[in-house]
Scaffold this active site. Sequence first.
Site, PDB file in Angstrom:
ATOM      1  N   TYR A   1      29.300   4.158 -12.720  1.00  0.00           N
ATOM      2  CA  TYR A   1      28.058   3.419 -12.497  1.00  0.00           C
ATOM      3  C   TYR A   1      27.315   3.957 -11.283  1.00  0.00           C
ATOM      4  O   TYR A   1      27.848   4.764 -10.517  1.00  0.00           O
ATOM      5  CB  TYR A   1      28.346   1.922 -12.345  1.00  0.00           C
ATOM      6  CG  TYR A   1      28.931   1.492 -11.011  1.00  0.00           C
ATOM      7  CD1 TYR A   1      30.245   1.791 -10.660  1.00  0.00           C
ATOM      8  CD2 TYR A   1      28.166   0.778 -10.086  1.00  0.00           C
ATOM      9  CE1 TYR A   1      30.774   1.386  -9.446  1.00  0.00           C
ATOM     10  CE2 TYR A   1      28.689   0.367  -8.860  1.00  0.00           C
ATOM     11  CZ  TYR A   1      29.993   0.678  -8.557  1.00  0.00           C
ATOM     12  OH  TYR A   1      30.504   0.288  -7.350  1.00  0.00           O
TER      13      TYR A   1
ATOM     14  N   LYS B   1      32.692   7.251  -8.794  1.00  0.00           N
ATOM     15  CA  LYS B   1      32.165   5.873  -8.779  1.00  0.00           C
ATOM     16  C   LYS B   1      32.461   5.178 -10.109  1.00  0.00           C
ATOM     17  O   LYS B   1      31.592   5.047 -10.969  1.00  0.00           O
ATOM     18  CB  LYS B   1      30.659   5.889  -8.465  1.00  0.00           C
ATOM     19  CG  LYS B   1      30.112   4.565  -7.969  1.00  0.00           C
ATOM     20  CD  LYS B   1      28.748   4.735  -7.343  1.00  0.00           C
ATOM     21  CE  LYS B   1      28.021   3.421  -7.092  1.00  0.00           C
ATOM     22  NZ  LYS B   1      28.654   2.532  -6.131  1.00  0.00           N
TER      23      LYS B   1
ATOM     24  N   GLU C   1      36.880   2.650   4.183  1.00  0.00           N
ATOM     25  CA  GLU C   1      35.486   2.206   4.014  1.00  0.00           C
ATOM     26  C   GLU C   1      35.471   0.706   3.772  1.00  0.00           C
ATOM     27  O   GLU C   1      36.519   0.061   3.730  1.00  0.00           O
ATOM     28  CB  GLU C   1      34.831   2.959   2.844  1.00  0.00           C
ATOM     29  CG  GLU C   1      35.583   2.813   1.534  1.00  0.00           C
ATOM     30  CD  GLU C   1      35.076   3.704   0.410  1.00  0.00           C
ATOM     31  OE1 GLU C   1      33.901   4.096   0.422  1.00  0.00           O
ATOM     32  OE2 GLU C   1      35.871   3.994  -0.506  1.00  0.00           O
TER      33      GLU C   1
ATOM     34  N   LEU D   1      34.162   6.821  -1.246  1.00  0.00           N
ATOM     35  CA  LEU D   1      32.983   7.176  -2.019  1.00  0.00           C
ATOM     36  C   LEU D   1      31.965   7.761  -1.038  1.00  0.00           C
ATOM     37  O   LEU D   1      31.669   7.149  -0.016  1.00  0.00           O
ATOM     38  CB  LEU D   1      32.382   5.958  -2.720  1.00  0.00           C
ATOM     39  CG  LEU D   1      31.192   6.332  -3.592  1.00  0.00           C
ATOM     40  CD1 LEU D   1      31.660   7.028  -4.876  1.00  0.00           C
ATOM     41  CD2 LEU D   1      30.349   5.118  -3.938  1.00  0.00           C
TER      42      LEU D   1
HETATM   43  N1  PLP Z   1      31.822   2.952  -0.753  1.00  0.00           N
HETATM   44  C1  PLP Z   1      32.064   2.161  -1.809  1.00  0.00           C
HETATM   45  C2  PLP Z   1      33.472   1.831  -2.152  1.00  0.00           C
HETATM   46  C3  PLP Z   1      31.004   1.652  -2.578  1.00  0.00           C
HETATM   47  O1  PLP Z   1      31.251   0.862  -3.631  1.00  0.00           O
HETATM   48  C4  PLP Z   1      29.676   1.970  -2.200  1.00  0.00           C
HETATM   49  C5  PLP Z   1      28.537   1.462  -2.966  1.00  0.00           C
HETATM   50  O2  PLP Z   1      28.674   0.738  -3.925  1.00  0.00           O
HETATM   51  C6  PLP Z   1      29.468   2.785  -1.080  1.00  0.00           C
HETATM   52  C7  PLP Z   1      30.577   3.267  -0.383  1.00  0.00           C
HETATM   53  C8  PLP Z   1      28.087   3.138  -0.625  1.00  0.00           C
HETATM   54  O3  PLP Z   1      27.475   4.074  -1.496  1.00  0.00           O
HETATM   55  P1  PLP Z   1      25.899   4.149  -1.644  1.00  0.00           P
HETATM   56  O4  PLP Z   1      25.343   4.395  -0.274  1.00  0.00           O
HETATM   57  O5  PLP Z   1      25.686   5.304  -2.542  1.00  0.00           O
HETATM   58  O6  PLP Z   1      25.454   2.840  -2.219  1.00  0.00           O
END
Ligand code: PLP
Length: 285
Positions: A32, A149, A181, A205
């Site tokens: 996603y 993701k 994170e 991520l």
């Molecule tokens: N880390 C995780 C586990 C996430 O689920 C997300 C976003 O959903 C992020 C980091 C941040 O990613 P982004 O800046 O692309 O939204």
Amino acid sequence: MRTVYVNGDYLPENEAKVSIFDRGFLMADGVYEVTSVLDGKLIDFDGHAVRLQRSLDELDMANPISKEDLLEVHRELVRLNGIEEGMIYLQITRGAPSDRDFAFPDPETPQTIVLFTQNKPGLADNPAAKKGMKVISIEDIRWGRRDIKTVQLLYPSMGKMMAKKAGVDDAWMVQDGFVTEGTSNNAYIVKGNKIITREASPDILKGITRTAVLRFAQEAQMEVEERNFTIEEAREADEAFITSASTFVMPVVEIDGVALGDGTPGHVAPRLREIYLDESRKAAG
Ligand code: PLP
């Protein structure tokens, strides 16, 4: 009632249907993206489209839609639903074979692609950004490919519930003593003029917001260090914050019950939020 997109059709949300044999439903075999919308425009669509392709490639999953068509669907949903501020959720799965099976289905199996909007007036002007958020630390017990993701979000969802039960806003996950994170965001600490965040690897991520914010920070002459940090180091930091597509940059003012500094957002996170929002709005499309 929202208009959503499912497998080529724009439908009222209560008429959109997916098979009970869908691999996303049975196996979490799907990926996603969440793209935010400000002033009716998409923030960093390109970044999300590139990461989507990478997630699909890593899982040996085909991409059922071209980047141009995907952009068109995003824009059409924004238009049909009159979204000024909010998000667009996109999910692609390996589709619905005729029965449940651990083996991947025949690659000819039509995939499932679903998009819907989430209307969030006031997203950019979120009062939480002025107050800052509180987090607890929890163990990171997710699988080893967090750089993909996937829709496998049970543990992050449990983490949010642990935070809620503890009376705070979110949880930072810790693996082998180091922060990975947040449950749905990247985590940072600030010491002096230096921004510290874990380096990109399969452990986290690689946020689209992270990439943009680190670039803006460097352009603003702030120092960026991509390295591991512990909760103890975070509790003694001058500031902390998170980033994600839906929260942008959000100050963190308390970790495991310990206030950072004087317990209010410092200077760095609010400044980065302002720069991020300004620059993203300029580049939105
Ligand atoms: N880390 C995780 C586990 C996430 O689920 C997300 C976003 O959903 C992020 C980091 C941040 O990613 P982004 O800046 O692309 O939204």
